[in-house]
Write a protein that holds these residues in place. Sequence first.
Motif, PDB file in Angstrom:
ATOM      1  N   GLY A   7      -3.013  19.710 -29.085  1.00 23.74           N
ATOM      2  CA  GLY A   7      -1.835  20.219 -28.382  1.00 23.74           C
ATOM      3  C   GLY A   7      -2.100  20.384 -26.895  1.00 23.74           C
ATOM      4  O   GLY A   7      -1.273  20.014 -26.057  1.00 23.74           O
ATOM      5  N   PHE A   8      -3.274  20.917 -26.561  1.00 25.96           N
ATOM      6  CA  PHE A   8      -3.651  21.009 -25.148  1.00 25.96           C
ATOM      7  C   PHE A   8      -3.723  19.602 -24.556  1.00 25.96           C
ATOM      8  O   PHE A   8      -3.294  19.370 -23.429  1.00 25.96           O
ATOM      9  N   GLY A   9      -4.268  18.674 -25.333  1.00 23.41           N
ATOM     10  CA  GLY A   9      -4.364  17.283 -24.888  1.00 23.41           C
ATOM     11  C   GLY A   9      -3.005  16.663 -24.644  1.00 23.41           C
ATOM     12  O   GLY A   9      -2.817  15.900 -23.688  1.00 23.41           O
ATOM     13  N   PHE A  10      -2.032  16.962 -25.524  1.00 24.88           N
ATOM     14  CA  PHE A  10      -0.674  16.455 -25.325  1.00 24.88           C
ATOM     15  C   PHE A  10      -0.149  16.894 -23.975  1.00 24.88           C
ATOM     16  O   PHE A  10       0.375  16.095 -23.208  1.00 24.88           O
ATOM     17  N   TRP A  11      -0.256  18.199 -23.681  1.00 29.91           N
ATOM     18  CA  TRP A  11       0.325  18.698 -22.440  1.00 29.91           C
ATOM     19  C   TRP A  11      -0.405  18.182 -21.213  1.00 29.91           C
ATOM     20  O   TRP A  11       0.219  17.904 -20.194  1.00 29.91           O
ATOM     21  N   LYS A  12      -1.710  18.015 -21.310  1.00 28.65           N
ATOM     22  CA  LYS A  12      -2.450  17.437 -20.184  1.00 28.65           C
ATOM     23  C   LYS A  12      -1.992  15.985 -19.962  1.00 28.65           C
ATOM     24  O   LYS A  12      -1.739  15.572 -18.836  1.00 28.65           O
ATOM     25  N   HIS A  32       1.743  15.940 -18.688  1.00 29.18           N
ATOM     26  CA  HIS A  32       1.886  16.439 -17.312  1.00 29.18           C
ATOM     27  C   HIS A  32       1.171  15.537 -16.304  1.00 29.18           C
ATOM     28  O   HIS A  32       1.774  15.130 -15.302  1.00 29.18           O
ATOM     29  N   GLN A  33      -0.080  15.212 -16.585  1.00 27.92           N
ATOM     30  CA  GLN A  33      -0.882  14.491 -15.590  1.00 27.92           C
ATOM     31  C   GLN A  33      -0.673  12.987 -15.611  1.00 27.92           C
ATOM     32  O   GLN A  33      -0.700  12.348 -14.567  1.00 27.92           O
ATOM     33  N   GLU A  34      -0.459  12.428 -16.790  1.00 24.13           N
ATOM     34  CA  GLU A  34      -0.330  10.967 -16.881  1.00 24.13           C
ATOM     35  C   GLU A  34       1.118  10.484 -16.977  1.00 24.13           C
ATOM     36  O   GLU A  34       1.420   9.368 -16.588  1.00 24.13           O
ATOM     37  N   GLN A  35       1.996  11.324 -17.521  1.00 28.19           N
ATOM     38  CA  GLN A  35       3.386  10.919 -17.730  1.00 28.19           C
ATOM     39  C   GLN A  35       4.368  11.582 -16.773  1.00 28.19           C
ATOM     40  O   GLN A  35       5.558  11.309 -16.821  1.00 28.19           O
ATOM     41  N   GLY A  36       3.878  12.496 -15.937  1.00 30.57           N
ATOM     42  CA  GLY A  36       4.720  13.120 -14.920  1.00 30.57           C
ATOM     43  C   GLY A  36       5.743  14.097 -15.449  1.00 30.57           C
ATOM     44  O   GLY A  36       6.754  14.362 -14.800  1.00 30.57           O
ATOM     45  N   TYR A  67       0.232  30.071 -17.763  1.00 29.49           N
ATOM     46  CA  TYR A  67       0.440  28.803 -17.081  1.00 29.49           C
ATOM     47  C   TYR A  67      -0.903  28.194 -16.706  1.00 29.49           C
ATOM     48  O   TYR A  67      -1.801  28.870 -16.219  1.00 29.49           O
ATOM     49  N   ASP A  68      -1.023  26.895 -16.932  1.00 29.30           N
ATOM     50  CA  ASP A  68      -2.239  26.161 -16.605  1.00 29.30           C
ATOM     51  C   ASP A  68      -1.852  24.925 -15.800  1.00 29.30           C
ATOM     52  O   ASP A  68      -0.945  24.188 -16.210  1.00 29.30           O
ATOM     53  N   GLU A  69      -2.509  24.699 -14.680  1.00 26.78           N
ATOM     54  CA  GLU A  69      -2.222  23.546 -13.824  1.00 26.78           C
ATOM     55  C   GLU A  69      -2.365  22.230 -14.577  1.00 26.78           C
ATOM     56  O   GLU A  69      -1.631  21.279 -14.323  1.00 26.78           O
ATOM     57  N   ASP A  70      -3.334  22.157 -15.510  1.00 23.03           N
ATOM     58  CA  ASP A  70      -3.540  20.924 -16.273  1.00 23.03           C
ATOM     59  C   ASP A  70      -2.341  20.583 -17.155  1.00 23.03           C
ATOM     60  O   ASP A  70      -2.072  19.418 -17.415  1.00 23.03           O
ATOM     61  N   TRP A  71      -1.652  21.599 -17.646  1.00 22.44           N
ATOM     62  CA  TRP A  71      -0.526  21.395 -18.557  1.00 22.44           C
ATOM     63  C   TRP A  71       0.818  21.413 -17.838  1.00 22.44           C
ATOM     64  O   TRP A  71       1.802  20.881 -18.350  1.00 22.44           O
ATOM     65  N   GLY A  72       0.890  22.112 -16.730  1.00 20.75           N
ATOM     66  CA  GLY A  72       2.149  22.269 -16.033  1.00 20.75           C
ATOM     67  C   GLY A  72       3.087  23.251 -16.709  1.00 20.75           C
ATOM     68  O   GLY A  72       4.295  23.236 -16.461  1.00 20.75           O
ATOM     69  N   CYS A  73       2.545  24.119 -17.545  1.00 18.35           N
ATOM     70  CA  CYS A  73       3.369  25.094 -18.266  1.00 18.35           C
ATOM     71  C   CYS A  73       2.469  26.154 -18.903  1.00 18.35           C
ATOM     72  O   CYS A  73       1.247  26.036 -18.877  1.00 18.35           O
ATOM     73  N   ALA A  74       3.107  27.165 -19.471  1.00 18.58           N
ATOM     74  CA  ALA A  74       2.435  28.147 -20.318  1.00 18.58           C
ATOM     75  C   ALA A  74       2.683  27.730 -21.765  1.00 18.58           C
ATOM     76  O   ALA A  74       3.667  27.035 -22.058  1.00 18.58           O
ATOM     77  N   LEU A  75       1.800  28.127 -22.667  1.00 14.65           N
ATOM     78  CA  LEU A  75       1.946  27.749 -24.080  1.00 14.65           C
ATOM     79  C   LEU A  75       1.848  28.977 -24.975  1.00 14.65           C
ATOM     80  O   LEU A  75       1.030  29.862 -24.740  1.00 14.65           O
ATOM     81  N   ASP A  76       2.690  28.995 -26.003  1.00 12.18           N
ATOM     82  CA  ASP A  76       2.605  29.969 -27.094  1.00 12.18           C
ATOM     83  C   ASP A  76       2.237  29.206 -28.354  1.00 12.18           C
ATOM     84  O   ASP A  76       2.901  28.217 -28.695  1.00 12.18           O
ATOM     85  N   ILE A  77       1.193  29.653 -29.024  1.00 12.49           N
ATOM     86  CA  ILE A  77       0.788  29.007 -30.270  1.00 12.49           C
ATOM     87  C   ILE A  77       1.059  29.973 -31.420  1.00 12.49           C
ATOM     88  O   ILE A  77       0.546  31.086 -31.453  1.00 12.49           O
TER      89      ILE A  77
END
Length: 146
Positions: free
Chosen positions: A133-138, A141-145, A37-47
């Motif tokens: 992909g990291f950019g999408f989640w940031k 999460h941060q800009e689109q809520g 889990y990363d605060e910037d993404w608001g989730c954990a990611l599996d690649i």
Amino acid sequence: MATVETFDRSMIKNYLEEKDLNYFEDRDGDFIVRFNYDEDWGCALDIWFIVNNSVYKVQINSSKPIPREAWGKTMMLCNTWHQQRRWPRAYLYIENPETDENGFIVLNGNIDLEKGIHQELLDDWTGTLISAGFGFWKWAHQEQGL
């Protein structure tokens, strides 16, 4: 100048080891890297790094469930992403729309490597998809809520 080689899973393994990523390999020979889990993404990611015949796919799955009442908004969010950016492809995955209460956003990119590739291009393409992909989640999460 780099030499084009026949694509195989060893090229993915080279990338993962060069980036010093901890990975797992499944019984099909595909690889997965888990990010907590990363605060910037608001989730954990599996690649996932998947090979199907000559097609190489990088797929990013999140731990963030999307409740049924947010499916429409989430699909619009994915559409907005596609209008503004080239990759990765983003979509809302719902296994059974009739009964599921949650869906999940899946990000991915695919490239057919039947004719081969050189390691440097594979590394660049893979790194670009992961970074985007990291950019999408940031962004989500941060800009689109989300």
